[in-house]
Design a protein around this motif. Structure first.
Motif, PDB file in Angstrom:
ATOM      1  N   ARG A  54       2.135   2.359  -9.102  1.00 13.44           N
ATOM      2  CA  ARG A  54       2.467   1.330  -8.545  1.00 13.44           C
ATOM      3  C   ARG A  54       3.177   1.254  -7.187  1.00 13.44           C
ATOM      4  NH1 ARG A  54       0.557  -2.901  -6.540  1.00 13.44           N
ATOM      5  NH2 ARG A  54       1.574  -4.911  -6.458  1.00 13.44           N
ATOM      6  N   ALA A  55       4.170   2.223  -7.151  1.00 11.58           N
ATOM      7  CA  ALA A  55       4.893   2.111  -5.977  1.00 11.58           C
ATOM      8  C   ALA A  55       4.276   2.714  -5.054  1.00 11.58           C
ATOM      9  CB  ALA A  55       6.077   3.155  -6.153  1.00 11.58           C
ATOM     10  N   ASP A  56       3.329   3.677  -5.109  1.00 18.29           N
ATOM     11  CA  ASP A  56       2.286   4.248  -4.085  1.00 18.29           C
ATOM     12  C   ASP A  56       1.419   3.118  -3.699  1.00 18.29           C
ATOM     13  OD1 ASP A  56       3.403   6.628  -4.133  1.00 18.29           O
ATOM     14  OD2 ASP A  56       1.686   7.457  -5.740  1.00 18.29           O
ATOM     15  N   GLN A  57       0.826   2.236  -4.464  1.00 15.55           N
ATOM     16  CA  GLN A  57       0.008   1.100  -4.071  1.00 15.55           C
ATOM     17  C   GLN A  57       0.844   0.346  -3.182  1.00 15.55           C
ATOM     18  OE1 GLN A  57      -1.228  -0.681  -7.684  1.00 15.55           O
ATOM     19  NE2 GLN A  57      -2.815   0.678  -8.189  1.00 15.55           N
ATOM     20  N   ILE A  58       1.982  -0.086  -3.519  1.00 18.75           N
ATOM     21  CA  ILE A  58       2.934  -1.028  -2.803  1.00 18.75           C
ATOM     22  C   ILE A  58       3.367  -0.364  -1.201  1.00 18.75           C
ATOM     23  CG2 ILE A  58       5.352  -2.172  -2.445  1.00 18.75           C
ATOM     24  CD1 ILE A  58       5.156  -2.244  -5.574  1.00 18.75           C
ATOM     25  N   ALA A  59       3.599   1.053  -1.304  1.00 12.41           N
ATOM     26  CA  ALA A  59       3.932   1.591  -0.134  1.00 12.41           C
ATOM     27  C   ALA A  59       2.630   1.744   0.731  1.00 12.41           C
ATOM     28  CB  ALA A  59       4.511   3.055  -0.183  1.00 12.41           C
ATOM     29  N   ALA A  60       1.526   1.708   0.304  1.00 12.45           N
ATOM     30  CA  ALA A  60       0.266   1.857   1.174  1.00 12.45           C
ATOM     31  C   ALA A  60      -0.077   0.426   1.774  1.00 12.45           C
ATOM     32  CB  ALA A  60      -1.039   2.199   0.351  1.00 12.45           C
ATOM     33  N   GLU A  61       0.303  -0.627   0.830  1.00 12.82           N
ATOM     34  CA  GLU A  61       0.002  -1.865   1.388  1.00 12.82           C
ATOM     35  C   GLU A  61       0.821  -2.372   2.456  1.00 12.82           C
ATOM     36  OE1 GLU A  61      -0.029  -6.243  -0.633  1.00 12.82           O
ATOM     37  OE2 GLU A  61      -0.383  -4.785  -1.906  1.00 12.82           O
ATOM     38  N   MET A  62       2.257  -1.785   2.204  1.00 14.98           N
ATOM     39  CA  MET A  62       3.267  -2.241   3.150  1.00 14.98           C
ATOM     40  C   MET A  62       2.893  -1.365   4.514  1.00 14.98           C
ATOM     41  SD  MET A  62       6.511  -1.986   0.977  1.00 14.98           S
ATOM     42  CE  MET A  62       7.776  -2.790   2.217  1.00 14.98           C
ATOM     43  N   LYS A  63       2.391  -0.251   4.364  1.00 13.65           N
ATOM     44  CA  LYS A  63       2.084   0.430   5.567  1.00 13.65           C
ATOM     45  C   LYS A  63       0.860   0.150   6.536  1.00 13.65           C
ATOM     46  CE  LYS A  63       1.005   5.296   7.387  1.00 13.65           C
ATOM     47  NZ  LYS A  63       0.774   6.358   6.909  1.00 13.65           N
ATOM     48  N   HIS A  64       0.001  -0.424   5.426  1.00 13.42           N
ATOM     49  CA  HIS A  64      -1.199  -1.170   6.269  1.00 13.42           C
ATOM     50  C   HIS A  64      -0.719  -2.623   6.895  1.00 13.42           C
ATOM     51  CE1 HIS A  64      -5.223  -2.612   6.678  1.00 13.42           C
ATOM     52  NE2 HIS A  64      -4.740  -3.634   6.273  1.00 13.42           N
ATOM     53  N   ASP A  65       0.188  -3.401   6.260  1.00 14.60           N
ATOM     54  CA  ASP A  65       0.531  -4.557   6.942  1.00 14.60           C
ATOM     55  C   ASP A  65       1.491  -4.357   8.262  1.00 14.60           C
ATOM     56  OD1 ASP A  65      -0.709  -5.864   4.860  1.00 14.60           O
ATOM     57  OD2 ASP A  65       1.231  -6.258   3.838  1.00 14.60           O
ATOM     58  N   LEU A  66       2.265  -3.418   8.112  1.00 13.41           N
ATOM     59  CA  LEU A  66       3.355  -2.943   9.209  1.00 13.41           C
ATOM     60  C   LEU A  66       2.271  -2.672  10.282  1.00 13.41           C
ATOM     61  CD1 LEU A  66       5.840  -2.719  10.637  1.00 13.41           C
ATOM     62  CD2 LEU A  66       5.930  -0.376   9.693  1.00 13.41           C
ATOM     63  N   GLU A  67       1.228  -1.555  10.017  1.00 17.54           N
ATOM     64  CA  GLU A  67       0.351  -1.004  11.262  1.00 17.54           C
ATOM     65  C   GLU A  67      -0.380  -2.184  12.135  1.00 17.54           C
ATOM     66  OE1 GLU A  67      -1.673   2.264   9.241  1.00 17.54           O
ATOM     67  OE2 GLU A  67      -0.056   3.405   9.703  1.00 17.54           O
ATOM     68  N   LYS A  68      -0.912  -3.171  10.962  1.00 18.71           N
ATOM     69  CA  LYS A  68      -1.741  -4.050  11.398  1.00 18.71           C
ATOM     70  C   LYS A  68      -0.927  -4.871  12.541  1.00 18.71           C
ATOM     71  CE  LYS A  68      -3.892  -8.169   9.443  1.00 18.71           C
ATOM     72  NZ  LYS A  68      -4.309  -8.682   8.100  1.00 18.71           N
ATOM     73  N   LYS A  69       0.299  -5.185  12.024  1.00 17.63           N
ATOM     74  CA  LYS A  69       1.327  -5.864  12.792  1.00 17.63           C
ATOM     75  C   LYS A  69       1.522  -5.369  13.998  1.00 17.63           C
ATOM     76  CE  LYS A  69       3.103  -9.039   9.131  1.00 17.63           C
ATOM     77  NZ  LYS A  69       4.444  -9.547   8.640  1.00 17.63           N
ATOM     78  N   LEU A  70       2.023  -3.981  14.215  1.00 21.13           N
ATOM     79  CA  LEU A  70       2.421  -3.257  15.373  1.00 21.13           C
ATOM     80  C   LEU A  70       1.136  -2.983  16.344  1.00 21.13           C
ATOM     81  CD1 LEU A  70       4.918  -0.926  13.853  1.00 21.13           C
ATOM     82  CD2 LEU A  70       5.276  -2.951  15.231  1.00 21.13           C
ATOM     83  N   GLN A  71      -0.160  -3.139  15.630  1.00 21.93           N
ATOM     84  CA  GLN A  71      -1.267  -2.692  16.503  1.00 21.93           C
ATOM     85  C   GLN A  71      -1.580  -3.947  17.295  1.00 21.93           C
ATOM     86  OE1 GLN A  71      -4.579  -2.483  14.197  1.00 21.93           O
ATOM     87  NE2 GLN A  71      -5.597  -0.434  15.208  1.00 21.93           N
TER      88      GLN A  71
END
Length: 129
Positions: A54-71
């Motif tokens: 579950r932590a891996d799922q959350i980390a991937a989701e957080m990374k995707h959200d951050l990359e989307k915002k920084l893009q």
């Protein structure tokens, strides 16, 4: 030395989208009683695997959200002279740095019974049905 196999467990949360602002996970590491924590599964190793997945799922989701915002801040011409620090970009990065770590969020979800997990092969239908 023989290592135990990781159980093939399917992990889902009761929520479709994680709202990081509303999590009640602690910001710092908390000492937990592993025997109490593993009462649902009856196995400490399986409990740790469930939380880790579950932590891996959350980390991937957080990374995707951050990359989307920084893009949004990415420019088409990335020259060293043209790169400038954007105040909004820094604030977004700081926000994500201050969030609880994915492992702490996953552990809190597990403790709060907000995770659904299933081990394939153990939920076999009975032949009498």
């Amino acid at each position: 030395m023989h290592q135990p196999q990781t159980p093939q467990t399917n992990i889902r949360t009761s929520q479709n989208k994680m709202d990081y602002k509303k999590t009640n996970a602690p910001l710092n590491t908390v000492t937990r009683d592993m025997i109490e924590l593993s009462q649902d599964t009856g196995n400490v190793y399986e409990t740790v695997c469930i939380i880790a997945k579950r932590a891996d799922q959350i980390a991937a989701e957080m990374k995707h959200d951050l990359e989307k915002k920084l893009q949004e801040f990415a420019s088409l011409n990335d020259n060293l002279e043209e790169i400038s620090e954007n105040r909004e970009q820094i604030e977004i990065s700081r926000y994500y740095e201050k969030l609880p770590k994915p492992t702490l969020i996953a552990t809190q979800e597990y403790v709060d019974h907000r995770l659904y997990y299933r081990t394939p092969g153990t939920d076999k239908p009975s032949l009498d049905d």
